[in-house]
Design an enzyme around this catalytic site. Structure first.
Site, PDB file in Angstrom:
ATOM      1  N   GLU A  18       5.052  -4.319  -0.079  1.00 43.23           N
ATOM      2  CA  GLU A  18       3.661  -4.738   0.083  1.00 43.23           C
ATOM      3  C   GLU A  18       2.889  -4.555  -1.213  1.00 43.23           C
ATOM      4  OE1 GLU A  18       1.781  -3.085   3.489  1.00 43.23           O
ATOM      5  OE2 GLU A  18       3.362  -3.746   4.861  1.00 43.23           O
ATOM      6  N   GLU A  36       3.243  -0.221  -0.956  1.00 45.04           N
ATOM      7  CA  GLU A  36       4.256   0.591  -0.298  1.00 45.04           C
ATOM      8  C   GLU A  36       5.439  -0.286   0.059  1.00 45.04           C
ATOM      9  OE1 GLU A  36       2.002   2.006   3.015  1.00 45.04           O
ATOM     10  OE2 GLU A  36       2.635   0.360   4.325  1.00 45.04           O
TER      11      GLU A  36
END
Length: 749
Positions: free
Chosen positions: A330, A343
């Protein structure tokens, strides 16, 4: 129809059978069979050729529940793999239990005693002889201890290795690794926050605003934005509580919060032979308090060069930790398309169906084959983008209060593809009669639509939401329908602030404009006329009906005044029956202010939940008929529920003399906004509280909800204590009468 909740009857070791009436069993298993037959990639014109693959596993256990368990079972059946479901006491009648070949009860309803109970799940694996475990998402999907336990008993985990999961599943460690891998990262503290004083020190050093987030999880749980010291102190406490409740780990990290970002993620799939692919991005910027609401693939914001750069960095990161399986990297992306690592989710994402829609790749199948040590067959150059896909997360929640709803689905009809192109996909784990309980995430369905263009995918989503019938619980379709119809969403120019900016005082449902009000009133008049004709025809034979109709005895004309909830003035509507249309339906001509007179023969079977009319401008509008009211009925229009009153001229003339009933006052009470458990009570009898004081915290469905006083006052009585279970609208705290306090307001923290 509803399902019996009679006690489950044990039949054989590890197998439980639901005690349902014969008729309900047939209905339930019919629905289950339909779901089982649906392929996750059935929308594709050309199915992928997997003839180069060999055998994988004979039997797998799915360590999850609900829609994701059903999703994994469907692919396993397609691959000829037997499946084992696990379930709690509360889920004994659930759809995933019915779809699986075997099912094992692993404990009581609380997740810590069932779906997070590693010893019980290991026992279920041994008892059933499962060779591998698919964790779905959430629960144990990112728990390295679970992976280690499986390794110790010689069972394959359908996901990454223990080492890769420990490295990338931990948000603190993953940022360190990302930096080593030359991946762009957000400024922040790459370590464990010791306590609230340490959190304050770090936040001041980074500079406000900052993000406090759970190190061990995702999905918006244990995540808070703080703009000052006070918000850090409060956010730290609540984030730790949510993190522990959701993931069994209360460690937090802190990083700089990038204002006005877009949340865009890259799906990767890696095998155990050094091959890694990146797939087209998903945009997840429509969020509410850090929880994704609507996703789309690809993103309107990303060009081919940025897509390639993001994908290559995601691949570098995966290879650095020898990652194997499906995973998602992400990123936060600013307006200039600068992107920063956020993350990595070392599991299958909730929103994976839209990637499957535009690539044709069954990600669950790829995960199973990778776990069986098979090589990836597709090459990076084989990955193309086919059209556009959108996902709406349909939840059992009040979209105006943003609070979960529980109950039994008394009516449940999922939307279907109508164009013969499989443009609608429903990933759900429920059927009519299913229960939405306080113990688990309130997701009802992941509703996905596909189109050759983004505009087509949006229109397909509007139609799907309009025809999605859910009764028995409050749901968030009003919000979803409003967002996909919003001009800003249509333009593709939005950020993670979209909902906060467009609904600064909270979402209040659809407010009809002149056109939508006229359309709603017209269709309400049509429904009233059709109902009166049915009432008139009741008990008459066919010949008598035709004779009386020809003699003019049947109702033909209606002069109506349509009242719409939330609209001050009633809408005058005239309906005239002109005869019968070619389709055999009664034909009507309708006159409504704001619309040209139009003829319609819309089909509406007796008390059916759906009626659709095509207006002269070509616009097709679907209403949902929900309930009968004393002077009208309740409908759902553009996602929002409206109470409709139908008056004839005499009733309309007298209605202005009717007194308005005042609502009973609850200004000296604080009521629980939803069923849940009391985390804390922060006041005692005799306390004088100021406006905005936190007085209690209620936890429901793994989310903490802070109740605040909106006025100053003195506490008269406290009815609950920490640890108590409470019902919706249960009295929690009472104020002295003379203070005339307003009820506490609820805030997700």
């Amino acid at each position: 129809m509803s399902l019996s909740l009679a006690a489950a009857i044990p039949r054989t070791s590890g197998r439980w059978v639901c005690s349902l009436s014969a008729t309900r069993q047939r209905l339930f298993h019919s629905a289950a069979a339909t779901r089982a037959a649906a392929s996750p990639t059935q929308h594709l014109q050309t199915k992928p050729d997997y003839s180069q693959y060999g055998k994988t596993f004979d039997k797998i256990l799915i360590a999850n529940r609900g829609e994701i368990a059903c999703r994994v079972i469907r692919t396993a059946k397609k691959m000829g793999i037997k499946t084992v479901a696990i379930h709690s006491d509360a889920d004994v009648n659930s759809l995933h239990v019915q779809l699986a070949d075997e099912a094992v009860n692993v404990g009581p309803a609380p997740t810590s005693q069932s779906y997070l109970n590693i010893p019980n799940i290991i026992k279920a694996i041994k008892d059933t002889g499962a060779q591998a475990v698919h964790p779905g998402y959430g629960f144990l999907s990112e728990n390295a201890t679970f992976v280690k336990a499986l390794d110790e008993v010689g069972v394959t985990f359908i996901g990454p290795s223990e080492d890769a999961m420990a490295a990338m599943g931990d948000k603190i460690q993953s940022k360190i690794i990302a930096k080593e891998s030359k991946v762009n990262i957000i400024p922040g503290f790459n370590g464990v926050v010791r306590d609230v004083d340490h959190a304050l020190e770090i936040s001041r050093e980074i500079g406000y605003p900052v993000m406090l987030k759970a190190s061990a999880g995702g999905g918006g749980k244990g995540m808070r934005i703080a703009w000052n010291d006070d918000e850090v102190k409060e956010g730290y406490k609540i984030a730790k509580t949510e993190s522990m409740a959701s993931f069994g780990d209360d460690r937090l990290l802190i990083e700089k919060f990038i204002d006005n970002p877009r949340h865009i993620e890259i799906q990767i799939i890696s095998d155990k032979h050094g091959n890694t692919l990146y797939l087209p991005e998903r945009e997840c910027s429509i969020q509410r308090r850090n929880q994704k609401v609507i996703e789309e693939a690809p993103s309107t914001h990303i060009d081919e060069a940025t897509r390639k750069a993001m994908g290559e960095q995601a691949v570098m990161l995966a290879k650095h930790v020898k990652y194997s399986s499906a995973g998602t990297v992400e990123f936060l992306v600013d307006s200039a398309r600068n992107f920063y690592f956020l993350e990595m989710n070392t599991r299958l994402q909730v929103e994976h169906p839209i990637t499957e829609y535009i690539t044709g790749m069954d990600l669950v199948e790829q995960m199973i084959r990778v776990a069986a040590n098979q090589k990836l067959v597709p090459k990076q150059e084989d990955i193309k983008i086919n059209g556009w896909a959108i996902e709406s997360r349909v939840y059992a929640e009040d979209p105006e209060k943003y609070l979960p709803s529980i109950g039994r689905l008394s009516k449940y009809i999922e939307p279907r593809s109508t164009k013969g192109q499989n443009e609608v996909r429903c990933d759900s784990g429920i059927v009519e009669g299913s229960e939405i309980s306080i113990y688990y995430d309130p997701m009802i369905c992941k509703l996905c639509t596909h189109g050759a263009t983004r505009e087509e995918a949006i229109e397909n989503m509007k139609r799907a939401l309009d025809s999605y019938v859910i009764k028995g619980v409050t749901h968030n379709i009003p919000l979803l329908r409003e967002v996909v119809s919003h001009d800003r969403f249509g333009s593709g120019k939005y950020s993670t602030k979209f909902l906060a900016e467009e609904y600064p005082t909270g979402f209040k449902g659809h407010s009809p404009n002149a056109t939508s009000l006229s359309q709603l009133a017209s269709m309400a008049g049509l429904m009233h006329a059709k109902r009166e004709l049915r009432n008139w025809a009741w008990g008459k034979g066919r010949e008598a009906l035709l004779k009386e109709d020809l003699q003019g005895k049947a109702p033909h004309d209606w002069e109506l005044f349509i009242g719409v909830q939330g609209v001050d003035e009633k809408v005058p509507v005239k309906v005239h029956k002109t005869g019968r249309a070619a389709n055999g339906e009664d034909e009507f001509e309708i006159h409504t202010p704001g619309l040209a007179p139009f003829k319609t023969s819309a089909h509406w079977p007796l008390e059916s939940p759906l009626i659709t009319n095509k207006f002269d401008n070509g616009e097709e509008v679907t209403l949902q008929y929900l309930d009968t009211l004393p002077l009208g009925f309740r409908v759902q229009h553009l996602g929002t529920k409206f109470d409709i009153t139908i008056n004839n001229p005499a009733q309309h003339a007298l209605s202005k003399f009717m007194p308005i009933k005042e609502k009973a006052s609850t200004t000296n009470m604080i009521l629980s906004p939803m069923p849940g458990s009391v985390v804390s009570v922060d006041v005692k009898v005799g306390d004088v509280v100021a406006e905005g004081t936190a007085v209690a915290t209620i936890e429901a469905m793994k989310m903490a909800n802070v109740l605040r006083s909106v006025r100053a006052g003195t506490v008269k009585s406290v009815k609950v204590k920490a640890g108590d279970s409470v019902a919706g609208d249960e009295l929690l705290i009472e104020f002295e009468d003379e203070t005339k306090e307003a009820p506490a307001k609820t805030e997700k923290k």
